[in-house]
Design a protein around this motif. Structure first.
Motif, PDB file in Angstrom:
ATOM      1  N   ALA A 110     -39.420  -1.523  17.766  1.00 31.56           N
ATOM      2  CA  ALA A 110     -39.564  -1.625  16.304  1.00 31.56           C
ATOM      3  C   ALA A 110     -40.877  -1.009  15.823  1.00 31.56           C
ATOM      4  O   ALA A 110     -40.898  -0.323  14.797  1.00 31.56           O
ATOM      5  N   THR A 111     -41.980  -1.235  16.544  1.00 31.34           N
ATOM      6  CA  THR A 111     -43.257  -0.666  16.097  1.00 31.34           C
ATOM      7  C   THR A 111     -43.256   0.853  16.254  1.00 31.34           C
ATOM      8  O   THR A 111     -43.839   1.552  15.424  1.00 31.34           O
ATOM      9  N   ARG A 112     -42.610   1.358  17.315  1.00 29.02           N
ATOM     10  CA  ARG A 112     -42.597   2.815  17.540  1.00 29.02           C
ATOM     11  C   ARG A 112     -41.779   3.561  16.498  1.00 29.02           C
ATOM     12  O   ARG A 112     -42.004   4.748  16.271  1.00 29.02           O
ATOM     13  N   ILE A 113     -40.850   2.891  15.803  1.00 30.95           N
ATOM     14  CA  ILE A 113     -40.125   3.523  14.696  1.00 30.95           C
ATOM     15  C   ILE A 113     -41.099   3.798  13.545  1.00 30.95           C
ATOM     16  O   ILE A 113     -41.033   4.839  12.891  1.00 30.95           O
ATOM     17  N   LEU A 114     -42.021   2.875  13.316  1.00 32.84           N
ATOM     18  CA  LEU A 114     -42.990   3.001  12.224  1.00 32.84           C
ATOM     19  C   LEU A 114     -44.248   3.761  12.622  1.00 32.84           C
ATOM     20  O   LEU A 114     -44.885   4.408  11.793  1.00 32.84           O
ATOM     21  N   TYR A 115     -44.587   3.688  13.893  1.00 30.72           N
ATOM     22  CA  TYR A 115     -45.872   4.192  14.399  1.00 30.72           C
ATOM     23  C   TYR A 115     -45.621   4.659  15.830  1.00 30.72           C
ATOM     24  O   TYR A 115     -45.539   3.832  16.743  1.00 30.72           O
ATOM     25  N   PRO A 116     -45.456   5.970  16.043  1.00 31.12           N
ATOM     26  CA  PRO A 116     -44.943   6.477  17.328  1.00 31.12           C
ATOM     27  C   PRO A 116     -45.982   6.522  18.452  1.00 31.12           C
ATOM     28  O   PRO A 116     -46.165   7.552  19.099  1.00 31.12           O
ATOM     29  N   TYR A 117     -46.641   5.408  18.698  1.00 29.76           N
ATOM     30  CA  TYR A 117     -47.672   5.346  19.730  1.00 29.76           C
ATOM     31  C   TYR A 117     -47.473   4.102  20.581  1.00 29.76           C
ATOM     32  O   TYR A 117     -46.959   3.095  20.125  1.00 29.76           O
ATOM     33  N   PRO A 133     -55.367 -12.892   8.287  1.00 31.28           N
ATOM     34  CA  PRO A 133     -54.368 -11.916   8.746  1.00 31.28           C
ATOM     35  C   PRO A 133     -55.026 -10.782   9.545  1.00 31.28           C
ATOM     36  O   PRO A 133     -56.171 -10.400   9.291  1.00 31.28           O
ATOM     37  N   ILE A 134     -54.258 -10.239  10.497  1.00 23.82           N
ATOM     38  CA  ILE A 134     -54.692  -9.102  11.307  1.00 23.82           C
ATOM     39  C   ILE A 134     -53.999  -7.857  10.773  1.00 23.82           C
ATOM     40  O   ILE A 134     -52.764  -7.828  10.679  1.00 23.82           O
ATOM     41  N   LEU A 135     -54.783  -6.832  10.432  1.00 17.68           N
ATOM     42  CA  LEU A 135     -54.255  -5.599   9.871  1.00 17.68           C
ATOM     43  C   LEU A 135     -54.300  -4.498  10.929  1.00 17.68           C
ATOM     44  O   LEU A 135     -55.350  -4.219  11.499  1.00 17.68           O
ATOM     45  N   PHE A 136     -53.156  -3.856  11.192  1.00 18.49           N
ATOM     46  CA  PHE A 136     -53.055  -2.760  12.157  1.00 18.49           C
ATOM     47  C   PHE A 136     -51.696  -2.109  11.978  1.00 18.49           C
ATOM     48  O   PHE A 136     -50.729  -2.816  11.746  1.00 18.49           O
ATOM     49  N   PRO A 137     -51.522  -0.836  12.094  1.00 16.17           N
ATOM     50  CA  PRO A 137     -52.477   0.214  12.438  1.00 16.17           C
ATOM     51  C   PRO A 137     -53.212   0.815  11.245  1.00 16.17           C
ATOM     52  O   PRO A 137     -53.970   1.762  11.403  1.00 16.17           O
ATOM     53  N   ILE A 138     -52.998   0.244  10.057  1.00 15.14           N
ATOM     54  CA  ILE A 138     -53.755   0.698   8.890  1.00 15.14           C
ATOM     55  C   ILE A 138     -54.280  -0.509   8.130  1.00 15.14           C
ATOM     56  O   ILE A 138     -53.736  -1.606   8.215  1.00 15.14           O
ATOM     57  N   CYS A 139     -55.369  -0.283   7.405  1.00 14.62           N
ATOM     58  CA  CYS A 139     -55.901  -1.268   6.468  1.00 14.62           C
ATOM     59  C   CYS A 139     -55.713  -0.644   5.092  1.00 14.62           C
ATOM     60  O   CYS A 139     -56.161   0.461   4.850  1.00 14.62           O
ATOM     61  N   GLY A 140     -55.019  -1.321   4.226  1.00 16.90           N
ATOM     62  CA  GLY A 140     -54.685  -0.734   2.931  1.00 16.90           C
ATOM     63  C   GLY A 140     -53.318  -0.086   3.023  1.00 16.90           C
ATOM     64  O   GLY A 140     -52.431  -0.573   3.721  1.00 16.90           O
ATOM     65  N   SER A 141     -53.163   1.030   2.339  1.00 17.08           N
ATOM     66  CA  SER A 141     -51.871   1.716   2.365  1.00 17.08           C
ATOM     67  C   SER A 141     -52.096   3.211   2.495  1.00 17.08           C
ATOM     68  O   SER A 141     -53.194   3.723   2.263  1.00 17.08           O
ATOM     69  N   LEU A 142     -51.053   3.917   2.886  1.00 18.68           N
ATOM     70  CA  LEU A 142     -51.092   5.370   3.024  1.00 18.68           C
ATOM     71  C   LEU A 142     -50.346   6.004   1.869  1.00 18.68           C
ATOM     72  O   LEU A 142     -49.280   5.525   1.470  1.00 18.68           O
ATOM     73  N   SER A 143     -50.888   7.081   1.368  1.00 16.93           N
ATOM     74  CA  SER A 143     -50.159   7.802   0.325  1.00 16.93           C
ATOM     75  C   SER A 143     -49.105   8.683   0.998  1.00 16.93           C
ATOM     76  O   SER A 143     -49.177   8.974   2.181  1.00 16.93           O
ATOM     77  N   GLY A 144     -48.122   9.088   0.243  1.00 16.98           N
ATOM     78  CA  GLY A 144     -47.083   9.950   0.810  1.00 16.98           C
ATOM     79  C   GLY A 144     -45.860   9.163   1.211  1.00 16.98           C
ATOM     80  O   GLY A 144     -45.520   8.152   0.620  1.00 16.98           O
ATOM     81  N   HIS A 145     -45.231   9.619   2.270  1.00 13.00           N
ATOM     82  CA  HIS A 145     -43.934   9.068   2.663  1.00 13.00           C
ATOM     83  C   HIS A 145     -44.004   8.247   3.943  1.00 13.00           C
ATOM     84  O   HIS A 145     -43.062   8.224   4.718  1.00 13.00           O
ATOM     85  N   SER A 146     -45.092   7.554   4.151  1.00 20.49           N
ATOM     86  CA  SER A 146     -45.240   6.744   5.351  1.00 20.49           C
ATOM     87  C   SER A 146     -44.237   5.591   5.348  1.00 20.49           C
ATOM     88  O   SER A 146     -43.970   4.975   4.334  1.00 20.49           O
TER      89      SER A 146
END
Length: 182
Positions: free
Chosen positions: A112-119, A66-79
């Motif tokens: 769809a990606t810009r809703i989750l990751y605004p870049y 699998p390809i992981l992007f834009p994070i590897c693992g998870s983010l704490s908080g309200h991501s």
């Protein structure tokens, strides 16, 4: 080295990159996250791949690379980003580059990606099937105006039959916690 690149339907829809002289091959499913599902090298299945789970599209895939992007693992908080990001669930474009004997996977940002990751971004992953190895050349292009925080990872599931005979060499002796960076 004679390399062919062919669309196949069995045992599941995939693209195959084959070295016909050695019998080594890769199977790739671009519409399921650009996933490399199988790698046969020197008559050995290098990757573990859970085909039954793969058929259950609502579940995450276990196996392959699998390809992981834009994070590897998870983010704490309200991501809004789920564990390991969205690349592994995205539809990648796949092409063969004749003069380099390699395939290229491409992922572009979209609504769809810009809703989750605004870049705005472009990821190109060239995969070369070598005699005894895979070679990855990865380029991430930030098409946004500002800085774009990101991480990318490949998450290979190696087919280990006997853990007691497994040896890992060449890793850095320092481990960094990705949250505290210490």
């Amino acid at each position: 080295m004679v390399i062919t690149f062919t669309k196949k339907e069995k045992p599941y829809a995939h693209w195959e990159l084959l070295d016909s002289e050695l019998g080594n091959y890769l199977r790739i499913v671009p519409e399921r996250g650009g996933l490399i599902t199988e790698w046969k090298c020197n008559a050995r299945d290098i990757l573990y791949f859970d085909f039954q789970r793969f058929q259950q599209k609502e579940k995450s895939i276990r196996g392959g690379i699998p390809i992981l992007f834009p994070i590897c693992g998870s983010l704490s908080g309200h991501s809004k980003l789920k564990q390991h990001g969205f690349a592994r669930d995205s539809n990648w474009k796949i092409d063969f580059i004749d003069d380099q004997n390699c395939l290229i996977l491409t992922l572009l940002d979209n609504e769809a990606t810009r809703i989750l990751y605004p870049y705005s971004f472009r990821i190109d992953i060239k995969v070369h099937l070598e005699e005894n190895a895979l070679e990855f050349k990865i380029e991430i292009c930030n098409l946004s105006k500002g800085m774009m925080p990101c991480s990318l990872g490949l998450h290979p599931y190696f087919n280990v039959r006997d853990l007691s005979r497994t040896k890992i060499e060449g890793l850095n002796s320092t481990c960094v916690n990705h949250i505290s960076m210490m």
